[in-house]
Design a protein around this motif. Structure first.
Motif, PDB file in Angstrom:
ATOM      1  N   PRO A  24       0.802  -1.225   0.000  1.00 58.77           N
ATOM      2  CA  PRO A  24       0.000   0.000   0.000  1.00 58.77           C
ATOM      3  C   PRO A  24       0.836   1.277   0.000  1.00 58.77           C
ATOM      4  N   GLU A  25       0.394   2.221  -0.798  1.00 55.61           N
ATOM      5  CA  GLU A  25       1.066   3.517  -0.900  1.00 55.61           C
ATOM      6  C   GLU A  25       0.830   4.335   0.360  1.00 55.61           C
ATOM      7  N   VAL A  26       1.768   5.184   0.648  1.00 60.11           N
ATOM      8  CA  VAL A  26       1.614   6.139   1.746  1.00 60.11           C
ATOM      9  C   VAL A  26       0.607   7.204   1.288  1.00 60.11           C
ATOM     10  N   PRO A  27      -0.434   7.434   2.080  1.00 52.90           N
ATOM     11  CA  PRO A  27      -1.400   8.437   1.660  1.00 52.90           C
ATOM     12  C   PRO A  27      -0.805   9.851   1.673  1.00 52.90           C
ATOM     13  N   VAL A  28      -1.271  10.660   0.763  1.00 52.98           N
ATOM     14  CA  VAL A  28      -0.803  12.047   0.687  1.00 52.98           C
ATOM     15  C   VAL A  28      -1.375  12.807   1.889  1.00 52.98           C
ATOM     16  N   GLY A  29      -0.498  13.544   2.554  1.00 52.96           N
ATOM     17  CA  GLY A  29      -0.905  14.278   3.753  1.00 52.96           C
ATOM     18  C   GLY A  29      -1.757  15.493   3.436  1.00 52.96           C
ATOM     19  N   PRO A  30      -2.260  16.143   4.485  1.00 53.01           N
ATOM     20  CA  PRO A  30      -3.169  17.282   4.301  1.00 53.01           C
ATOM     21  C   PRO A  30      -2.562  18.402   3.451  1.00 53.01           C
ATOM     22  N   GLY A  31      -1.255  18.627   3.580  1.00 61.38           N
ATOM     23  CA  GLY A  31      -0.623  19.694   2.808  1.00 61.38           C
ATOM     24  C   GLY A  31      -0.228  19.254   1.407  1.00 61.38           C
ATOM     25  N   GLY A  32      -0.681  18.070   0.975  1.00 57.18           N
ATOM     26  CA  GLY A  32      -0.327  17.578  -0.350  1.00 57.18           C
ATOM     27  C   GLY A  32       1.070  16.987  -0.390  1.00 57.18           C
ATOM     28  N   THR A  33       1.641  16.744   0.788  1.00 56.25           N
ATOM     29  CA  THR A  33       2.994  16.196   0.833  1.00 56.25           C
ATOM     30  C   THR A  33       2.961  14.780   1.408  1.00 56.25           C
ATOM     31  N   VAL A  49       9.683   1.606   9.659  1.00 55.24           N
ATOM     32  CA  VAL A  49       8.860   0.448   9.289  1.00 55.24           C
ATOM     33  C   VAL A  49       7.803   0.173  10.365  1.00 55.24           C
ATOM     34  N   VAL A  50       8.138   0.446  11.619  1.00 55.73           N
ATOM     35  CA  VAL A  50       7.141   0.303  12.688  1.00 55.73           C
ATOM     36  C   VAL A  50       5.981   1.263  12.409  1.00 55.73           C
ATOM     37  N   ARG A  51       6.303   2.510  12.105  1.00 53.11           N
ATOM     38  CA  ARG A  51       5.238   3.480  11.811  1.00 53.11           C
ATOM     39  C   ARG A  51       4.416   3.043  10.603  1.00 53.11           C
ATOM     40  N   TYR A  52       5.105   2.578   9.559  1.00 55.35           N
ATOM     41  CA  TYR A  52       4.393   2.172   8.346  1.00 55.35           C
ATOM     42  C   TYR A  52       3.394   1.053   8.644  1.00 55.35           C
ATOM     43  N   THR A  53       3.842   0.041   9.404  1.00 55.88           N
ATOM     44  CA  THR A  53       2.924  -1.071   9.667  1.00 55.88           C
ATOM     45  C   THR A  53       1.743  -0.627  10.531  1.00 55.88           C
ATOM     46  N   ARG A  54       1.971   0.315  11.414  1.00 53.93           N
ATOM     47  CA  ARG A  54       0.884   0.767  12.295  1.00 53.93           C
ATOM     48  C   ARG A  54      -0.051   1.747  11.608  1.00 53.93           C
ATOM     49  N   GLU A  55       0.533   2.623  10.791  1.00 53.87           N
ATOM     50  CA  GLU A  55      -0.266   3.736  10.259  1.00 53.87           C
ATOM     51  C   GLU A  55      -0.798   3.507   8.852  1.00 53.87           C
ATOM     52  N   VAL A  56      -0.056   2.758   8.048  1.00 54.30           N
ATOM     53  CA  VAL A  56      -0.511   2.582   6.660  1.00 54.30           C
ATOM     54  C   VAL A  56      -1.163   1.210   6.456  1.00 54.30           C
ATOM     55  N   LEU A  57      -0.599   0.173   7.038  1.00 59.54           N
ATOM     56  CA  LEU A  57      -1.231  -1.146   6.909  1.00 59.54           C
ATOM     57  C   LEU A  57      -2.449  -1.245   7.817  1.00 59.54           C
ATOM     58  N   ASP A  58      -2.641  -0.224   8.609  1.00 60.27           N
ATOM     59  CA  ASP A  58      -3.706  -0.171   9.605  1.00 60.27           C
ATOM     60  C   ASP A  58      -5.025  -0.737   9.089  1.00 60.27           C
ATOM     61  N   LEU A 101       7.336   7.705   6.548  1.00 65.46           N
ATOM     62  CA  LEU A 101       6.443   6.619   6.105  1.00 65.46           C
ATOM     63  C   LEU A 101       6.861   6.088   4.735  1.00 65.46           C
ATOM     64  N   VAL A 102       7.350   6.980   3.876  1.00 66.62           N
ATOM     65  CA  VAL A 102       7.818   6.540   2.553  1.00 66.62           C
ATOM     66  C   VAL A 102       9.021   5.605   2.720  1.00 66.62           C
ATOM     67  N   LEU A 103       9.912   5.950   3.642  1.00 64.05           N
ATOM     68  CA  LEU A 103      11.052   5.073   3.941  1.00 64.05           C
ATOM     69  C   LEU A 103      10.535   3.745   4.507  1.00 64.05           C
ATOM     70  N   GLY A 104       9.565   3.836   5.408  1.00 66.84           N
ATOM     71  CA  GLY A 104       8.999   2.626   6.012  1.00 66.84           C
ATOM     72  C   GLY A 104       8.400   1.707   4.970  1.00 66.84           C
ATOM     73  N   ARG A 105       7.748   2.294   3.983  1.00 65.10           N
ATOM     74  CA  ARG A 105       7.152   1.480   2.909  1.00 65.10           C
ATOM     75  C   ARG A 105       8.242   0.754   2.123  1.00 65.10           C
ATOM     76  N   ASP A 106       9.312   1.473   1.847  1.00 64.59           N
ATOM     77  CA  ASP A 106      10.418   0.900   1.096  1.00 64.59           C
ATOM     78  C   ASP A 106      11.033  -0.286   1.862  1.00 64.59           C
ATOM     79  N   ILE A 107      11.241  -0.098   3.160  1.00 65.42           N
ATOM     80  CA  ILE A 107      11.795  -1.186   3.987  1.00 65.42           C
ATOM     81  C   ILE A 107      10.812  -2.359   4.008  1.00 65.42           C
ATOM     82  N   TYR A 108       9.545  -2.045   4.218  1.00 63.83           N
ATOM     83  CA  TYR A 108       8.537  -3.114   4.297  1.00 63.83           C
ATOM     84  C   TYR A 108       8.533  -3.940   3.013  1.00 63.83           C
ATOM     85  N   GLU A 109       8.556  -3.236   1.898  1.00 63.28           N
ATOM     86  CA  GLU A 109       8.503  -3.909   0.593  1.00 63.28           C
ATOM     87  C   GLU A 109       9.711  -4.816   0.401  1.00 63.28           C
ATOM     88  N   ARG A 110      10.883  -4.332   0.811  1.00 68.17           N
ATOM     89  CA  ARG A 110      12.108  -5.085   0.555  1.00 68.17           C
ATOM     90  C   ARG A 110      12.391  -6.153   1.608  1.00 68.17           C
TER      91      ARG A 110
END
Ligand code: HEC
Length: 108
Positions: free
Chosen positions: A17-26, A99-108, A31-40
């Motif tokens: 899953p992609e990291v959702p775009v934040g409120p400021g469009g950023t 990666v801890v943040r990614y699993t908690r916040e994006v895989l949520d 989390l982007v790093l966490g996604r990369d680690i998770y994927e690999r």
């Protein structure tokens, strides 16, 4: 998993899953790093979407339920347990936090 059977790991990468775009469009860089680690490093055992595989399901709040304190989840990743490998010395402290943040916040 189908992607493993047909030997096209690249085709599976899009399922993480992609990291959702934040409120400021950023995008949140951690989390982007966490996604990369998770994927690999994690998706092959825990499933691209965190739904589980060789390792247990992490998605749908499972990990937050198991580890109300993120520090305990972090310790498990550092130390490993049974068939869960230890990532001590294999990931930096910052990569583990991400990666801890990614699993908690994006895989949520
Ligand atoms: C070689 C396969 C494998 C890899 C790679 C792997 N894991 Fe695991 N993981 C497991 C297994 C198996 C368990 C269950 C361990 C046990 O017996 O308690 C587990 C357990 C966990 C748990 C605890 C789940 C729970 O419900 O208690 C977390 C969190 C976790 N892994 C996160 C990760 C992260 C993050 C990564 C990548 C940095 C990762 N794992 C990489 C196999 C793997």
């Amino acid at each position: 998993m189908l992607c493993v059977v047909v030997g096209l790991p690249v085709a599976c990468a899009g399922d993480v899953p992609e990291v959702p775009v934040g409120p400021g469009g950023t995008l949140d860089a951690e989390l982007v790093l966490g996604r990369d680690i998770y994927e690999r490093r994690c998706a092959n055992c825990h499933g691209a979407d965190g739904g589980g595989g060789t390792g247990p399901k992490l998605a749908d709040g499972s990990v937050v339920e198991q580890y109300p304190d993120p520090a305990d989840q972090r310790a498990l990743i550092v130390d490993g347990r049974n068939a869960m490998p230890s990532f001590d010395g294999r990931l930096t402290s910052g990569e583990i936090d991400a990666v801890v943040r990614y699993t908690r916040e994006v895989l949520d």
